[in-house]
Structure formats: C-alpha cells, structure tokens
Write a protein that holds these residues in place. Sequence first.
Motif, PDB file in Angstrom:
ATOM      1  N   ILE A   1       0.850  -1.192   0.000  1.00  0.00           N
ATOM      2  CA  ILE A   1       0.000   0.000   0.000  1.00  0.00           C
ATOM      3  C   ILE A   1       0.884   1.239   0.000  1.00  0.00           C
ATOM      4  N   PHE A   2       1.920   1.204   0.840  1.00  0.00           N
ATOM      5  CA  PHE A   2       2.893   2.288   0.915  1.00  0.00           C
ATOM      6  C   PHE A   2       4.204   1.848   0.283  1.00  0.00           C
ATOM      7  N   ASP A   3       5.063   2.826  -0.003  1.00  0.00           N
ATOM      8  CA  ASP A   3       6.347   2.519  -0.632  1.00  0.00           C
ATOM      9  C   ASP A   3       7.414   2.171   0.397  1.00  0.00           C
ATOM     10  N   VAL A   4       7.268   2.666   1.625  1.00  0.00           N
ATOM     11  CA  VAL A   4       8.250   2.399   2.675  1.00  0.00           C
ATOM     12  C   VAL A   4       7.508   2.050   3.965  1.00  0.00           C
ATOM     13  N   ILE A   5       8.233   1.402   4.910  1.00  0.00           N
ATOM     14  CA  ILE A   5       7.578   0.952   6.137  1.00  0.00           C
ATOM     15  C   ILE A   5       7.222   2.114   7.055  1.00  0.00           C
ATOM     16  N   ASN A   6       7.858   3.255   6.859  1.00  0.00           N
ATOM     17  CA  ASN A   6       7.557   4.438   7.668  1.00  0.00           C
ATOM     18  C   ASN A   6       7.096   5.558   6.731  1.00  0.00           C
ATOM     19  N   PRO A   7       5.884   5.462   6.183  1.00  0.00           N
ATOM     20  CA  PRO A   7       5.456   6.402   5.147  1.00  0.00           C
ATOM     21  C   PRO A   7       5.242   7.813   5.683  1.00  0.00           C
ATOM     22  N   ALA A   8       5.423   8.788   4.814  1.00  0.00           N
ATOM     23  CA  ALA A   8       5.191  10.189   5.169  1.00  0.00           C
ATOM     24  C   ALA A   8       3.724  10.400   5.493  1.00  0.00           C
ATOM     25  N   SER A   9       3.453  11.440   6.266  1.00  0.00           N
ATOM     26  CA  SER A   9       2.072  11.731   6.654  1.00  0.00           C
ATOM     27  C   SER A   9       1.201  12.003   5.437  1.00  0.00           C
ATOM     28  N   THR A  10       1.789  12.589   4.377  1.00  0.00           N
ATOM     29  CA  THR A  10       1.004  12.862   3.167  1.00  0.00           C
ATOM     30  C   THR A  10       0.527  11.570   2.514  1.00  0.00           C
ATOM     31  N   ALA A  11       1.371  10.531   2.536  1.00  0.00           N
ATOM     32  CA  ALA A  11       0.985   9.245   1.953  1.00  0.00           C
ATOM     33  C   ALA A  11      -0.109   8.585   2.787  1.00  0.00           C
ATOM     34  N   GLN A  12       0.028   8.656   4.107  1.00  0.00           N
ATOM     35  CA  GLN A  12      -0.997   8.083   4.972  1.00  0.00           C
ATOM     36  C   GLN A  12      -2.322   8.825   4.804  1.00  0.00           C
ATOM     37  N   LYS A  13      -2.244  10.130   4.683  1.00  0.00           N
ATOM     38  CA  LYS A  13      -3.460  10.920   4.481  1.00  0.00           C
ATOM     39  C   LYS A  13      -4.148  10.522   3.176  1.00  0.00           C
ATOM     40  N   GLN A  14      -3.360  10.251   2.133  1.00  0.00           N
ATOM     41  CA  GLN A  14      -3.949   9.826   0.857  1.00  0.00           C
ATOM     42  C   GLN A  14      -4.778   8.561   1.029  1.00  0.00           C
ATOM     43  N   LEU A  15      -4.231   7.592   1.764  1.00  0.00           N
ATOM     44  CA  LEU A  15      -4.949   6.328   1.964  1.00  0.00           C
ATOM     45  C   LEU A  15      -6.231   6.555   2.751  1.00  0.00           C
ATOM     46  N   TYR A  16      -6.124   7.249   3.879  1.00  0.00           N
ATOM     47  CA  TYR A  16      -7.292   7.375   4.753  1.00  0.00           C
ATOM     48  C   TYR A  16      -8.360   8.278   4.141  1.00  0.00           C
TER      49      TYR A  16
ATOM     50  N   HIS B   1       6.869  -3.964   1.368  1.00  0.00           N
ATOM     51  CA  HIS B   1       7.232  -2.566   1.579  1.00  0.00           C
ATOM     52  C   HIS B   1       6.500  -1.957   2.770  1.00  0.00           C
ATOM     53  N   ASP B   2       5.486  -2.639   3.283  1.00  0.00           N
ATOM     54  CA  ASP B   2       4.671  -2.094   4.363  1.00  0.00           C
ATOM     55  C   ASP B   2       5.157  -2.559   5.727  1.00  0.00           C
ATOM     56  N   SER B   3       4.821  -1.799   6.754  1.00  0.00           N
ATOM     57  CA  SER B   3       4.940  -2.261   8.128  1.00  0.00           C
ATOM     58  C   SER B   3       3.588  -2.854   8.520  1.00  0.00           C
ATOM     59  N   GLY B   4       3.552  -4.178   8.676  1.00  0.00           N
ATOM     60  CA  GLY B   4       2.292  -4.825   9.035  1.00  0.00           C
ATOM     61  C   GLY B   4       1.752  -4.329  10.363  1.00  0.00           C
ATOM     62  N   TYR B   5       2.646  -4.074  11.310  1.00  0.00           N
ATOM     63  CA  TYR B   5       2.210  -3.574  12.617  1.00  0.00           C
ATOM     64  C   TYR B   5       1.596  -2.183  12.481  1.00  0.00           C
ATOM     65  N   ARG B   6       2.219  -1.347  11.666  1.00  0.00           N
ATOM     66  CA  ARG B   6       1.740   0.029  11.531  1.00  0.00           C
ATOM     67  C   ARG B   6       0.338   0.068  10.932  1.00  0.00           C
ATOM     68  N   ILE B   7       0.095  -0.702   9.869  1.00  0.00           N
ATOM     69  CA  ILE B   7      -1.213  -0.594   9.229  1.00  0.00           C
ATOM     70  C   ILE B   7      -2.309  -1.261  10.060  1.00  0.00           C
ATOM     71  N   GLU B   8      -1.923  -2.137  11.009  1.00  0.00           N
ATOM     72  CA  GLU B   8      -2.923  -2.725  11.900  1.00  0.00           C
ATOM     73  C   GLU B   8      -3.256  -1.802  13.073  1.00  0.00           C
ATOM     74  N   GLN B   9      -2.380  -0.859  13.374  1.00  0.00           N
ATOM     75  CA  GLN B   9      -2.589   0.020  14.527  1.00  0.00           C
ATOM     76  C   GLN B   9      -3.826   0.907  14.391  1.00  0.00           C
ATOM     77  N   VAL B  10      -4.272   1.118  13.157  1.00  0.00           N
ATOM     78  CA  VAL B  10      -5.390   2.045  12.939  1.00  0.00           C
ATOM     79  C   VAL B  10      -6.710   1.298  12.725  1.00  0.00           C
ATOM     80  N   GLU B  11      -6.826   0.081  13.263  1.00  0.00           N
ATOM     81  CA  GLU B  11      -8.038  -0.711  13.063  1.00  0.00           C
ATOM     82  C   GLU B  11      -9.319   0.015  13.493  1.00  0.00           C
ATOM     83  N   PRO B  12      -9.321   0.741  14.632  1.00  0.00           N
ATOM     84  CA  PRO B  12     -10.558   1.468  14.991  1.00  0.00           C
ATOM     85  C   PRO B  12     -10.978   2.481  13.938  1.00  0.00           C
ATOM     86  N   LEU B  13      -9.999   3.125  13.305  1.00  0.00           N
ATOM     87  CA  LEU B  13     -10.312   4.067  12.224  1.00  0.00           C
ATOM     88  C   LEU B  13     -10.846   3.316  11.010  1.00  0.00           C
TER      89      LEU B  13
END
Length: 416
Positions: A51-66, A88-100
Amino acid sequence: MAVHFLHTSDWHLGQFFYGHSRQYEHEQFLAWLLEQIRLKQPNALLIAGDIFDVINPASTAQKQLYQFLADAHEIAPHMQTLMIAGNHDSGYRIEQVEPLLEKYNAKTVGVIRSNQQQEFDLDRLLIPIYDFQQNIVAWCLALPFLRPAEITGFQEGISDPLVAIQNLHEQLITEAKKRKTPEQALILMSHAHMQGAEESESERSIIIGNAEALSTSIYGDDIDYVALGHLHKPQKVTRANIRYSGAPIPLSFSELNYKHQVVEVWLDPLASPESKFKFEILSIPRSVALHRFSGELNEVMAKLKSLASGEIENIDEREYVDIEYYALTPPPLDLRQQIENALPKNRYRLVRICRKHKLNPEGDVDNSKIDLAPPTPENLFEQLWEKMGYEEDQEAKQDFLSLLQEAQDQINADSH
C-alpha cells in the motif's frame, strides 16, 4: 449468490521517482478508482499489499490512503475494503489504525499471529464478505507478506520457510472449507512471488532463505480466485483465476509499456463451470507520460527535439525522460545542459542520463551514468562491488539482500 469485487495492489503511496514525488499521479489514480467504485458498487475492494512505498510512510501518503477510504465509504457504504501488508509495508503500523478502518468498513491483515495454543490464529485471516442484505457471499483468506522469521516461529521443528508456508496454506484452506457453504466463494489474497511470473527491474526480490518462488499448486482446486500482489506487471499465473493486478502507475522505466489495470471479478459457485468465474480488465489512464530514448548521441538529440511542446505549469505533471546513449568518448562537461536545451521548455523532467560504451556488435557495457535519484542500499552494494573489480555474482547479491531484509525486519520489530 454471486460475489462482485475489485482487485488492485502495489500502490506504493509516497514513492519518489528519481527524487520526484508521485503524489499527483497517485491522486489521479485514486480519483479514477473512486469513480469505478461509484459506478460499479462492488461488494469488496481487495488491496493485495505494498500500500505504501516504505515501512515508515510520510504523513502525506498516509493521508492519501485514509482520505480514499473515507471517500470510498461515502459513495459505497456497503463495500468492504480488505487490505494486506506487502514487503514494503509495516504490518504492525497498518494494523494500529483498526478502529479508524472500522468506521470506513475496512479491514487490514498486517502480520501473522498466534492464538493461545501457540498455533496460527486463523480466525484473523478468514474474513467474510457480505452482499447488500448482509448475507455472506464469500470468504477472503488474507495472507500478508510472509517473512521467514515470522512464519517458522509458529511451527516447532520446522526451519524451512517453504514448508512452513505450505503448512499455513493447508491449514487456512482446510478451515475455510469448513466454514463455507456451497453458495459461498473462496478468495485468497496474498503478497507473494509465484513461479512462472514475470518481474520488472523495480521489484526487489523476495528472499525466503535461498528458496525459489511459490508454486501455484499450493492453492489446490478449492480457491475460486487468487488475488496476488508484489509483481508490478498485470498477468495471470498458470490459470486465469490466479492473477497479479499489477501496480497502478509505472514504478520504473522498465514498466513503461505495462497496461496498468484493476481487475473486476464475479464469482458464483452455483453457476455452470464456464460461468463460475468472470472477470473484466479496467484500464487505468496514465496521468504522466514516461519517455525512454537510446541510440547514438546525435540520434537521441534529434528525438528530443521532435518531442511535443507546450508548457506544463505544475512540475508534478511534467513528463519523465530517461536517456541511454552510446559513445566511445567521455561525456562532454555540459552534456546535461545540452540535453535540457534540446527538450521543449517546461514540459519534461530529465531524470537519468546513461552512457554505454559500445564494445562490439554483440554487447554493450554500462560505462557511466548520471542518476538523479538518491542511492539505495542495493545500488551502493552493486557500485562498490563493481568498483572493487569483482565479476557479477548473483549469489553474493542475494546474500546481501537477505542481510538487508533481516536488518529491516529487526528495525520494524524494534519499533513495536
């Protein structure tokens, strides 16, 4: 009851292409995808990793997804968005936002976990897909990118990652078959490298020890559709219902001629054999063109001068240019300026100049290059290896990539 869904993958949000942001191109793709969702109203959208290009994506990339997830939920509130983590993703990071994600009818599987019995937690990997009346029409078997340390850690006495991966697939498919009814389809979504599939130069090899890619026989005949991610070229693998959707934009010049697409799929287990599986290719329009030129320097210059003119005000919308030219002599000091002058003004972005020293009619040797992108660890390793005078050694390169992957996994684990 048929299930209708869209299959996409390898968005690589936040990618920089030779130092240039791809945000505009991703915005255009996501706007196009939202229009497809509005028109087609599928039961589900499957995003098969990276989904992201790096495991620690920039806030702009995260904003695009959400923002995309919020917009998609608004225009198709019944649609489920199911995502898995890629390499390329951090599996832990993308699971952290499950409530969202739950607010947008979205779910993600980032990592493989164990249950209280220290076995694979299969419940998390089996996701029901519903129709408009909230009937289960399919089960999605969601498998994120499987790293060796994660996959062997759950199976005592098994050190071979391929054996561990096969065992996981067998357990997951067996459990899915227990849960499904005859009218429900089975869809497996995975981020993996399959035998017989075609890669591009932009794709980092998946390292599972020194093992080969996975065989499609791992899926058996029980899976109605396999939604794959990782390889950027859209393609089927052995059967029409085992497919890579491919990346939505070209991530390297080797992907210049790819027919970027989203796959639209219908599955009806109760239909006749020829009607159980149907699909349609939805072609993604390219918002920014790529041009690659090669030949003698005077030939390249002539081609550049024949390019279309007309200024493009927004630099993020300007077209990319890559040049490989043949010459026996070193490049002139002002070569880049000469090329910039030959290009029509304010329409193109010159991202690479590479000189090839033509040795003989049979082959060329890469002699020098001007590469405007920040170096990657793999690039630096290759440059140092060449500078030390060693011959190309794929085994040494694979060992380096294995160590690099282990280091990235450790950094990822330490951050959580």
